[in-house]
Design an enzyme around this catalytic site. Sequence first.
Site, PDB file in Angstrom:
ATOM      1  N   ILE A  52       0.910  -1.142   0.000  1.00 21.61           N
ATOM      2  CA  ILE A  52       0.000   0.000   0.000  1.00 21.61           C
ATOM      3  C   ILE A  52       0.947   1.189   0.000  1.00 21.61           C
ATOM      4  O   ILE A  52       1.853   1.273   0.833  1.00 21.61           O
ATOM      5  CB  ILE A  52      -0.934  -0.004   1.227  1.00 21.61           C
ATOM      6  CG1 ILE A  52      -1.893  -1.171   1.110  1.00 21.61           C
ATOM      7  CG2 ILE A  52      -1.675   1.312   1.331  1.00 21.61           C
ATOM      8  CD1 ILE A  52      -2.842  -1.307   2.266  1.00 21.61           C
ATOM      9  N   ARG A  90       7.485   1.186   2.121  1.00 21.68           N
ATOM     10  CA  ARG A  90       8.517   2.080   1.566  1.00 21.68           C
ATOM     11  C   ARG A  90       9.909   1.560   1.920  1.00 21.68           C
ATOM     12  O   ARG A  90      10.820   1.570   1.086  1.00 21.68           O
ATOM     13  CB  ARG A  90       8.339   3.496   2.098  1.00 21.68           C
ATOM     14  CG  ARG A  90       7.288   4.266   1.369  1.00 21.68           C
ATOM     15  CD  ARG A  90       7.350   5.752   1.753  1.00 21.68           C
ATOM     16  NE  ARG A  90       5.997   6.256   1.669  1.00 21.68           N
ATOM     17  CZ  ARG A  90       5.248   6.641   2.681  1.00 21.68           C
ATOM     18  NH1 ARG A  90       5.716   6.612   3.902  1.00 21.68           N
ATOM     19  NH2 ARG A  90       4.019   7.055   2.493  1.00 21.68           N
ATOM     20  N   ASN A 138       1.105   4.251   0.864  1.00 21.80           N
ATOM     21  CA  ASN A 138       1.371   5.150   1.985  1.00 21.80           C
ATOM     22  C   ASN A 138       1.865   4.424   3.238  1.00 21.80           C
ATOM     23  O   ASN A 138       1.967   5.021   4.299  1.00 21.80           O
ATOM     24  CB  ASN A 138       0.140   6.006   2.300  1.00 21.80           C
ATOM     25  CG  ASN A 138      -1.049   5.190   2.745  1.00 21.80           C
ATOM     26  OD1 ASN A 138      -1.044   3.975   2.641  1.00 21.80           O
ATOM     27  ND2 ASN A 138      -2.080   5.850   3.231  1.00 21.80           N
ATOM     28  N   CYS A 139       2.211   3.163   3.116  1.00 25.51           N
ATOM     29  CA  CYS A 139       2.700   2.356   4.238  1.00 25.51           C
ATOM     30  C   CYS A 139       4.212   2.545   4.389  1.00 25.51           C
ATOM     31  O   CYS A 139       4.969   2.311   3.447  1.00 25.51           O
ATOM     32  CB  CYS A 139       2.357   0.887   3.976  1.00 25.51           C
ATOM     33  SG  CYS A 139       3.138  -0.277   5.106  1.00 25.51           S
ATOM     34  N   ASP A 140       4.642   2.975   5.572  1.00 24.11           N
ATOM     35  CA  ASP A 140       6.068   3.211   5.824  1.00 24.11           C
ATOM     36  C   ASP A 140       6.902   1.942   5.687  1.00 24.11           C
ATOM     37  O   ASP A 140       8.004   1.969   5.144  1.00 24.11           O
ATOM     38  CB  ASP A 140       6.279   3.811   7.215  1.00 24.11           C
ATOM     39  CG  ASP A 140       5.782   5.245   7.312  1.00 24.11           C
ATOM     40  OD1 ASP A 140       5.712   5.927   6.265  1.00 24.11           O
ATOM     41  OD2 ASP A 140       5.457   5.680   8.434  1.00 24.11           O
TER      42      ASP A 140
END
Length: 114
Positions: free
Chosen positions: A7, A14, A9-11
């Site tokens: 996803i 990333r 926007n998931c840190d």
Amino acid sequence: MATLFVIKNCDTCRKARQALDAKGLPYQVHDLREDGLSAALLEHILARVPVMEAINRRSTTWRNLPEEDKQDLDANKVRALLMAHPTLLKRPLLDTGDEIRIGYRDGDYDDLKG
């Protein structure tokens, strides 16, 4: 080529991407929110990952489910929940073609070769 299910926007997702990039490993990104999850893809994943380990019980999606959906989980109910809510799939999930790895912590991809 490997596929990294994320996803955007998931840190943690990333960090997993950064680790793969740092190693120079080729991969494609499959965003669960944008690209969804087909029944065939889910079965491919669940053939390699225990069903109960595939569901992310710490996600916002899980917390927002009605309590009755969280009770009496079995393999069929988890499959149905994952099909209805692809963001319940634990992530990042890396499919190398040979294996599937769920989650990411620093060093998890150190043994991967391009």
